[in-house]
Write an enzyme that holds these catalytic residues in place. Structure first.
Site, PDB file in Angstrom:
ATOM      1  N   GLY A  11      47.198  30.494  42.940  1.00 30.31           N
ATOM      2  CA  GLY A  11      47.040  29.139  42.139  1.00 30.31           C
ATOM      3  C   GLY A  11      45.449  28.455  43.055  1.00 30.31           C
ATOM      4  O   GLY A  11      45.500  26.948  42.457  1.00 30.31           O
ATOM      5  N   ILE A  87      49.888  40.498  30.140  1.00 24.97           N
ATOM      6  CA  ILE A  87      49.455  40.218  29.171  1.00 24.97           C
ATOM      7  C   ILE A  87      50.214  39.913  28.290  1.00 24.97           C
ATOM      8  O   ILE A  87      51.583  40.210  28.159  1.00 24.97           O
ATOM      9  CB  ILE A  87      48.958  42.182  28.530  1.00 24.97           C
ATOM     10  CG1 ILE A  87      48.174  42.552  29.387  1.00 24.97           C
ATOM     11  CG2 ILE A  87      48.322  42.646  27.467  1.00 24.97           C
ATOM     12  CD1 ILE A  87      47.597  44.395  29.509  1.00 24.97           C
ATOM     13  N   HIS A 104      38.585  35.072  34.477  1.00 26.08           N
ATOM     14  CA  HIS A 104      38.373  36.734  34.574  1.00 26.08           C
ATOM     15  C   HIS A 104      36.853  37.457  35.555  1.00 26.08           C
ATOM     16  O   HIS A 104      35.758  36.768  35.576  1.00 26.08           O
ATOM     17  CB  HIS A 104      38.168  37.361  33.646  1.00 26.08           C
ATOM     18  CG  HIS A 104      38.117  38.827  34.121  1.00 26.08           C
ATOM     19  ND1 HIS A 104      39.034  39.863  33.998  1.00 26.08           N
ATOM     20  CD2 HIS A 104      37.479  40.212  33.889  1.00 26.08           C
ATOM     21  CE1 HIS A 104      38.965  41.354  34.633  1.00 26.08           C
ATOM     22  NE2 HIS A 104      37.510  41.363  34.351  1.00 26.08           N
TER      23      HIS A 104
HETATM   24  C1  GAR Z   1      41.593  34.693  40.118  1.00 22.12           C
HETATM   25  O1  GAR Z   1      40.157  35.091  41.106  1.00 22.12           O
HETATM   26  C2  GAR Z   1      41.161  35.258  38.721  1.00 22.12           C
HETATM   27  O2  GAR Z   1      39.830  35.331  38.045  1.00 22.12           O
HETATM   28  C3  GAR Z   1      42.037  36.475  38.970  1.00 22.12           C
HETATM   29  O3  GAR Z   1      42.830  36.718  39.920  1.00 22.12           O
HETATM   30  C4  GAR Z   1      42.500  35.358  40.790  1.00 22.12           C
HETATM   31  C5  GAR Z   1      43.279  34.207  40.373  1.00 22.12           C
HETATM   32  O4  GAR Z   1      43.249  33.523  41.866  1.00 22.12           O
HETATM   33  N1  GAR Z   1      42.460  36.931  37.303  1.00 22.12           N
HETATM   34  C6  GAR Z   1      42.428  37.909  36.758  1.00 22.12           C
HETATM   35  O5  GAR Z   1      42.548  38.647  37.483  1.00 22.12           O
HETATM   36  C7  GAR Z   1      42.818  38.267  35.421  1.00 22.12           C
HETATM   37  N2  GAR Z   1      42.627  39.490  34.715  1.00 22.12           N
HETATM   38  P1  GAR Z   1      43.770  32.665  41.999  1.00 22.12           P
HETATM   39  O6  GAR Z   1      45.328  32.483  42.152  1.00 22.12           O
HETATM   40  O7  GAR Z   1      43.654  31.704  43.358  1.00 22.12           O
HETATM   41  O8  GAR Z   1      43.707  31.407  40.948  1.00 22.12           O
END
Ligand code: GAR
Length: 209
Positions: A11, A87, A104
């Site tokens: 998060g 998804i 992404h």
């Molecule tokens: C982020 O790097 C985001 O781009 C990626 O998950 C991470 C979440 O980090 N999302 C994906 O890969 C979606 N396909 P966070 O929980 O620290 O925000």
């Protein structure tokens, strides 16, 4: 704008949104995992949370219906996917068309799906980054709104790239969310405007280190 953020993990992007002083309000956080640290971040900020475990729903569509119900209950205007690793069904996506964003960790259309940092390294790319885009039924294929770009360094690993991309994400995601909250960007029947003009190309921000 009443915003819901959907999460599955740490998060840090949620945190960046909470820290950003948006003109919209984050009214709730939904996680498909009860152990997501993002839930703690939301609780620390006194924001409502809801866990909807995908494992409790044998069908994708019933899981999505539960998500939809919660979003309606919170009277959400904007849905922000922030590391939400499920998804979504086409019918759910359609109901939130033009009202749902994703971030992404690649320069789309390159590297849809998983393991984006390693794939950029394996391909010998000179640059990498992240993309904020509208969500459409096709995975990671909606209109890109902004991209953050960094140069890949010779000693980068998938982990250092992930860390560096995260830092960029924390800049560009709140920026784009604010475009929508403030009305600088609008979406109507598939037509996007930015500062009252038709939007065509994503904004590219370079972060060189
Ligand atoms: C982020 O790097 C985001 O781009 C990626 O998950 C991470 C979440 O980090 N999302 C994906 O890969 C979606 N396909 P966070 O929980 O620290 O925000």
């Amino acid at each position: 704008m009443r915003i819901a953020v959907l999460v599955s993990g740490s998060g840090s992007n949620l945190q960046a949104l909470l820290d950003a002083n948006l003109s919209g309000e984050v009214v709730g956080v939904i996680s498909n995992r009860s152990d997501a640290y993002a839930l703690q971040r939301a609780a620390n900020a006194n924001i409502a949370t809801c866990v909807i475990k995908h494992s409790a729903y044998p069908e994708r569509t019933t899981f999505d219906a539960a998500l939809h119900q919660q979003l309606l209950e919170w009277q959400v205007d904007l849905v922000i996917l922030a590391g939400f690793m499920r998804i979504l069904s086409a019918s759910f996506v359609q109901q939130w068309e033009g009202k749902m964003l994703n971030i992404h960790p690649s320069l789309l259309p390159k590297y849809k799906g998983m393991h984006t940092h390693q794939r950029a390294l394996d391909a010998g790319d000179r640059t990498h980054g992240c993309t904020v885009h509208f969500v459409t039924a096709e995975l990671d294929a909606g209109q890109a709104l902004a991209q953050g770009v960094l140069n890949i360094q010779p000693n980068d690993t998938a982990q250092t790239l992930a860390d560096r991309v995260h830092t960029i994400e924390h800049h560009i995601y709140p920026m784009v969310v604010e475009w929508l909250c403030s009305g600088q960007m609008t979406y109507q029947d598939g037509f996007i405007t930015y500062h009252q003009a038709p939007f065509s190309e994503p904004e590219i921000l370079y972060f060189n280190s």
